[in-house]
Design a protein around this motif. Structure first.
Motif, PDB file in Angstrom:
ATOM      1  N   GLY A  69     -63.095  10.318  17.455  1.00  0.00           N
ATOM      2  CA  GLY A  69     -62.667  11.784  17.502  1.00  0.00           C
ATOM      3  C   GLY A  69     -63.449  12.998  17.903  1.00  0.00           C
ATOM      4  N   ASP A 111     -53.998  14.028  16.477  1.00  0.00           N
ATOM      5  CA  ASP A 111     -53.985  14.492  17.866  1.00  0.00           C
ATOM      6  C   ASP A 111     -53.717  13.298  18.914  1.00  0.00           C
ATOM      7  N   GLU A 158     -64.181  18.375  19.304  1.00  0.00           N
ATOM      8  CA  GLU A 158     -63.709  17.593  18.161  1.00  0.00           C
ATOM      9  C   GLU A 158     -62.268  17.411  17.939  1.00  0.00           C
ATOM     10  N   PHE A 159     -61.659  16.456  17.849  1.00  0.00           N
ATOM     11  CA  PHE A 159     -60.366  15.962  17.759  1.00  0.00           C
ATOM     12  C   PHE A 159     -59.685  15.620  16.216  1.00  0.00           C
ATOM     13  N   ILE A 183     -55.345   9.817  18.070  1.00  0.00           N
ATOM     14  CA  ILE A 183     -56.716   9.896  17.405  1.00  0.00           C
ATOM     15  C   ILE A 183     -56.834   9.081  16.104  1.00  0.00           C
ATOM     16  N   LYS A 233     -60.592   8.289  20.679  1.00  0.00           N
ATOM     17  CA  LYS A 233     -59.715   7.752  19.814  1.00  0.00           C
ATOM     18  C   LYS A 233     -60.370   7.149  18.514  1.00  0.00           C
ATOM     19  N   ASN A 262     -60.016   8.402  14.550  1.00  0.00           N
ATOM     20  CA  ASN A 262     -61.255   8.865  13.757  1.00  0.00           C
ATOM     21  C   ASN A 262     -61.740   7.769  12.737  1.00  0.00           C
ATOM     22  N   ARG A 266     -55.300  17.358  25.309  1.00  0.00           N
ATOM     23  CA  ARG A 266     -55.142  17.306  23.849  1.00  0.00           C
ATOM     24  C   ARG A 266     -53.792  17.866  23.271  1.00  0.00           C
ATOM     25  N   VAL A 279     -57.498  13.999  13.403  1.00  0.00           N
ATOM     26  CA  VAL A 279     -56.753  12.707  13.223  1.00  0.00           C
ATOM     27  C   VAL A 279     -55.331  13.290  13.497  1.00  0.00           C
TER      28      VAL A 279
END
Length: 165
Positions: free
Chosen positions: A53, A121, A116-117, A160, A50, A162, A80, A119
């Motif tokens: 990210g 998610d 990579e997540f 998330i 979180k 980030n 996710r 913002v």
């Protein structure tokens, strides 16, 4: 003859009380400690994701090692959910979500070495026990309690942020 029979019954009862009852008590305590350990590691993993990210292969494999070294059979599920907002014909925003599950995320990790997540998610992790251990089986026989075959030990997630600049 009845005195010998009484001594045998007394010996068997004493052995149960001296050995098996404490064994089942400590097995239950060990199960609670294992669950707390898994919950703590799951929270650390999700909070790391979180805040940054990113989930790297090294971090995930380290989490797996920490869970599997407890000596049980566990199942780790990672998910996710990605949200997108599109404008429709009337000018209203419509939310569209796509959910990716463990197999899809592991494929991405194999290709890129990281996930990579974005913002906003949503990520969650669920760790469940596949089957009871030997101590739990013995304890359920003598103490007359039933453990579920597939028990969820940890379930944690969040959005998330980030925040790594």
């Amino acid at each position: 003859m009845s005195d010998a029979f009484g001594k045998i019954i007394g010996f068997m009862l004493a052995s149960v009380l001296l050995f098996i009852v404490p064994l089942t008590f400590y097995a239950g305590r060990q199960q609670n400690l294992s669950q707390l350990y898994i919950i703590n590691d799951s929270i650390q993993l999700v909070e790391s994701i979180k805040n940054t990210g990113v989930l790297t292969d090294d971090i995930y494999r380290g989490f797996e090692v920490n869970v599997f070294k407890l000596g049980g059979k566990y199942k780790i599920e990672l998910s996710r959910t990605h949200f997108e907002y599109d404008m429709d014909d009337t000018g209203d925003y419509v939310e569209r979500e796509e959910t990716y599950y463990t197999s899809q995320l592991m494929e991405e990790m194999e290709v890129n070495g990281r996930i990579e997540f974005a913002v906003g998610d949503y990520v969650y992790i669920r760790v469940s026990r596949k089957e009871k251990g030997l101590i739990e089986k013995i304890g359920s026989c003598f103490m007359n309690y039933a453990l579920p075959e597939s028990e969820v030990l940890a379930f944690y997630g969040g959005y998330i942020k980030n925040e790594s600049y």
